[in-house]
Structure formats: C-alpha cells, structure tokens
Motif scaffolding. Structure first.
Motif, short mmCIF file in Angstrom:
data_model
loop_
_atom_site.label_atom_id
_atom_site.label_comp_id
_atom_site.label_asym_id
_atom_site.label_seq_id
_atom_site.Cartn_x
_atom_site.Cartn_y
_atom_site.Cartn_z
N LYS A 63 29.86 14.98 0.69
CA LYS A 63 28.56 14.58 0.13
C LYS A 63 28.69 13.46 -0.90
N ARG A 64 29.77 13.47 -1.65
CA ARG A 64 29.95 12.37 -2.61
C ARG A 64 30.08 11.04 -1.89
N GLU A 65 30.86 11.03 -0.82
CA GLU A 65 31.05 9.79 -0.07
C GLU A 65 29.77 9.38 0.65
N MET A 66 28.97 10.36 1.07
CA MET A 66 27.68 10.02 1.68
C MET A 66 26.77 9.31 0.68
N ASP A 67 26.77 9.77 -0.55
CA ASP A 67 25.97 9.09 -1.58
C ASP A 67 26.46 7.67 -1.80
N MET A 68 27.76 7.51 -1.84
CA MET A 68 28.33 6.17 -1.99
C MET A 68 27.89 5.27 -0.84
N LEU A 69 27.90 5.83 0.37
CA LEU A 69 27.54 5.06 1.57
C LEU A 69 26.05 4.74 1.61
N GLN A 99 22.15 0.97 -12.87
CA GLN A 99 21.82 -0.08 -13.84
C GLN A 99 20.47 0.15 -14.51
N ALA A 100 19.56 0.80 -13.79
CA ALA A 100 18.26 1.14 -14.37
C ALA A 100 18.33 2.41 -15.21
N ARG A 101 19.51 2.99 -15.32
CA ARG A 101 19.77 4.19 -16.11
C ARG A 101 18.95 5.38 -15.64
N VAL A 102 18.89 5.55 -14.30
CA VAL A 102 18.30 6.75 -13.72
C VAL A 102 19.40 7.81 -13.70
N ILE A 103 19.34 8.72 -14.65
CA ILE A 103 20.40 9.73 -14.81
C ILE A 103 20.00 11.00 -14.07
N THR A 104 20.93 11.52 -13.28
CA THR A 104 20.66 12.72 -12.46
C THR A 104 21.70 13.80 -12.74
N ASP A 105 21.45 14.97 -12.14
CA ASP A 105 22.48 16.00 -12.15
C ASP A 105 23.53 15.65 -11.10
N LYS A 110 21.10 15.42 -2.92
CA LYS A 110 19.79 15.98 -3.27
C LYS A 110 19.69 16.14 -4.79
N ALA A 111 20.07 15.09 -5.50
CA ALA A 111 20.12 15.13 -6.96
C ALA A 111 18.72 15.17 -7.56
N ARG A 112 18.65 15.73 -8.76
CA ARG A 112 17.40 15.76 -9.51
C ARG A 112 17.52 14.85 -10.72
N ILE A 113 16.44 14.13 -11.01
CA ILE A 113 16.44 13.20 -12.14
C ILE A 113 16.39 13.96 -13.45
N SER A 114 17.32 13.63 -14.34
CA SER A 114 17.36 14.24 -15.67
C SER A 114 16.63 13.39 -16.69
N SER A 115 16.83 12.07 -16.62
CA SER A 115 16.21 11.16 -17.58
C SER A 115 16.29 9.73 -17.07
N ILE A 116 15.46 8.87 -17.64
CA ILE A 116 15.53 7.43 -17.39
C ILE A 116 15.43 6.73 -18.73
N ASP A 117 16.43 5.94 -19.05
CA ASP A 117 16.40 5.14 -20.28
C ASP A 117 15.82 3.78 -19.94
N GLY A 118 14.56 3.55 -20.35
CA GLY A 118 13.88 2.32 -19.95
C GLY A 118 14.00 1.17 -20.92
N PHE A 136 15.59 5.94 -4.54
CA PHE A 136 16.39 6.92 -3.81
C PHE A 136 17.74 7.22 -4.46
N GLN A 137 18.08 6.54 -5.57
CA GLN A 137 19.42 6.70 -6.11
C GLN A 137 19.44 6.73 -7.63
N GLY A 138 20.53 7.28 -8.16
CA GLY A 138 20.77 7.30 -9.60
C GLY A 138 22.25 7.46 -9.85
N VAL A 139 22.59 7.86 -11.06
CA VAL A 139 23.98 8.14 -11.41
C VAL A 139 24.03 9.37 -12.31
N THR A 140 25.17 10.04 -12.30
CA THR A 140 25.39 11.14 -13.23
C THR A 140 25.76 10.57 -14.60
#
Length: 404
Positions: A63-69, A99-105, A110-118, A136-140
C-alpha cells in the motif's frame, strides 16, 4: 474580492484541450477580482491504468508503494495546468499535497486528513498567484506520501476551502449539478438549485454518484458552502449549504438508486443479548459496510436477521458470517442481489404521508418491497433489481419531482 476554491475532476483535465479550458475559466475568475485555488485530479483513466500496471507485477501490491505510484497522476496535471495558466498570462504555481501541507494519518490508500497549514498558500495568494494543488493526496507528519481513497480530490478541495476560509468551493464535474434523479433513468428529472448538507449526504449514501459521502460530511462539519456544476458550460449548478427553514417546504427533494447491493438473510440465531453485536463486530473487522438491517421479533428463542451490503463486499461478508455461524449455530438462507431506491428530503420532518405515497405508488406498479429502512429525512426500500429503473421512475412521479 472572494477567495474561491475550484476543483476539476479527471474528465475536466483529460487532455490538453480540456486543461486549456480549465485555464481559460480560471482566467475569467481572476479577471473578476477573485483569489483562486484550483484542485485537480489525475487525467481520466490514469489512476486505473497505474493500478492495473501494479497488479500486473504483484496481485496485492504494497500500500505504501501504491500511494507513491498513484500520486504521480495528479502531479502531472498540476504542472500542466500551471503551465497552461502561465501561457495565457496568469501567474500560477503548482503544489503537491505535501507541498500544500495536507497532513494525514498513516493509513495508506485511504488516509484521513489531520490538518492543512495554509500559511504558505496565503502568501502566494497575496502575490496574486493562482495555486494549483494536487487533489487525492497528502503526507504524514514524517513525510510519507499518502492518498485519500475514493472521492479524494473532492475531499481535498473541501478541506482546502475550510483551511483557507474560502467563500465558496466549486466542484466542477461532467454533470450540470444534482438532479431529482439520474436523468439517464428518469428523463424528466430536474436540476435541484439548492440542497442541504443532510440531503446531499443522504443522496450520496443512497447511490447518487455526484459526490462521495465523506466529502459532504467534511463540508457539513466545517460549514463549507460548495456548488456542483459542469466544467463544460457556464450554467449555474447545485449549491449545497446548511439547512434553512424554507427548505422544508419541499417534502421530497430527490430519488436515488443503488444497484450495487446484496441481501444476506441469516436464520435460526439465538435470541439473546450480544448476538447482533457479534455479527456486526465480525463484519466490521472484515471491513464490510452494512447498509440496511432488519431483525424480526424473537420466538421460541430464535430470531432471523437480514442485512444488505455492497455487492463487491458480499463474498467477504458471507465468508465472515459463515465462520461465525459455527459458534452461533445459525445459517445463511439467502444471498441475493437487490436494488435500493431512496426518497430524500428535509421536508419529511414536518410532513406526514410520505411513506404512504411511496408504498402506494410501488404497489400500483406491482413492485414488491423486500426491506424498508428509514431516517429522519429518508425512506429506502430494497426491491428486485430487474425492476430498479422502473421503481425509480415510479417514486419520482409519485412525488411530482419532474414538474416545474
């Protein structure tokens, strides 16, 4: 001067011609004096192609590699959209989810958004730039790329609008808005100008494919007003916002149809506390989403229970239940496809006779009701899938939704 978030799906950025059209629309918005953030999906078909290629190499890819892909699909469209904007004289800069600082778990795929630093995006907006963000994407927190699952780009846009306190979020898609029913099934279906969050949530959960429930839930929680409209014309769409008093004047707002349902009937269960808990805990652990639930009154120490689940999860559900039946001494007596027809409207709270109208119309058409489920603003019935389209039209006509 408003701050607007616009989201464009895969069909809206499917090729260079469509991307140029998105850029032209954005230029019009900027020319009106508005600040603008654009959220884009991958080109139509790209995500499916990437999934197929991964599964051709491994039946169950990591699943990690799928997110990367999968994250590369949106990276392509944000860059092309920013370039298209720059080509017509609109200052623009692209941003990945990270880069948009969409922080997820850390729940990959199927990650959930924790916060966005705007903060960084606000600075770019002050410079007069249009920001093009990958949906559709973020980062931990530690920088691992994640994706948000189905409907993730809509969720990205709604979350971005909430974080930046945007005045409105416009969801551009390949339909004009939300209709009283699927126009492909009900020819006289009409576009609904305004919906409440609750109505949109019930329609989405009942089979309407315009928006995913998850995005509507997020917008309701944070009070994000959004509009569903077409990227192929300038017609006004459907505005979704908090419920107002005048919305209750319309008893039923729309009819939704879900053909992706399977009914599982379980018989001879022990009529004792904890039986239902064991069944639904087992289904939850198997990752199965249960929709309708019906249980009869226990007699002679025995009860029967019927549930509906998404058809693509039916095999998993049946297998999990059968394993549990060894202990409970029950048995599965049916596992059949059904269709679910739902009538939705906040006006149900203050008007009586809605169920009677719906059941009478179905009865006159000779359509048998197998299961019934209700909420405060929704009535759903499970029926034979061969009568699904007809039932949708019958219910739509019963509430005169096709009349202007």
């Amino acid at each position: 001067m408003a701050l607007i978030v616009q989201k464009f799906g895969g069909t809206s950025v499917a090729n260079l011609e469509r991307i140029r059209a998105v850029a032209a629309r954005a230029k019009e918005t900027v020319a009106q004096g508005h600040r603008l953030v654009i959220v884009v999906s991958a080109k139509s078909g790209v995500t499916n192609r990437l999934v197929d290629e991964a599964k051709a190499l491994h039946p169950t890819p990591d699943k990690r590699e799928m997110d990367m892909l999968l994250s590369i699909g949106e990276q392509e469209t944000i860059a092309l959209t920013a370039i298209a904007l720059q080509a017509i004289g609109v200052p623009a800069v692209s941003r990945t989810g990270g880069q948009a600082r969409v922080i997820t778990d850390r729940s990959h795929t199927k990650a959930r958004i924790s916060s966005i630093d705007g903060d960084e995006m606000r600075e770019r907006l002050k410079e007069g730039k249009v920001i093009v963000v990958a949906g559709f994407q973020g980062v931990t927190e530690d920088g691992e790329i994640t994706t948000l699952g189905r409907g993730g780009s809509d969720l990205s846009a709604i979350a971005m609008a909430a974080a930046l306190k945007a005045d409105v979020c416009q969801i551009f898609t390949d339909v004009d808005g939300v209709y009283t029913a699927d126009p492909r099934i009900v020819p006289n279906a009409r576009k609904i100008p305004v919906l409440s969050y609750e109505e949109m949530l019930e329609l989405a959960g009942s089979g309407s494919k315009v928006m995913q429930s998850r995005s509507v839930e997020f917008s309701s929680k944070w009070g994000v007003v959004f509009e569903v409209r077409s990227s192929f014309n300038n017609n006004p769409g459907t505005i979704v916002k908090a419920e107002s008093q005048d919305m209750e004047k319309v008893v039923v707002r729309g009819v939704a149809l879900d053909k992706n349902q399977t009914k599982i009937a379980i018989s001879d269960l022990p009529d004792q506390p904890g039986t239902a808990a064991k069944i639904f805990t087992t289904l939850a652990k198997a990752g199965v989403n249960v929709d309708m639930i019906v249980q009869n009154v226990g007699r002679a120490g025995i009860v029967n229970q019927t549930v509906t689940v998404p058809t693509d999860e039916a095999y998993i559900a049946e297998k999990a239940i059968n394993e549990l039946m060894v202990d409970l001494k029950g048995r599965i007596t049916a596992c059949d496809r059904v269709a679910k027809v739902s009538a939705v409207g906040v006006g149900m709270r203050s008007h009586s006779g809605v169920a009677a109208t719906m059941f009478e119309a179905l009865a006159k058409a000779g359509i048998a009701v197998q299961l019934i489920s209700t909420s405060e603003i929704k009535i759903s019935v499970a029926i034979d899938p061969s009568r699904a389209d007809e039932a949708c039209r019958v219910v739509h006509d019963a509430f005169q939704l096709g009349e202007g």
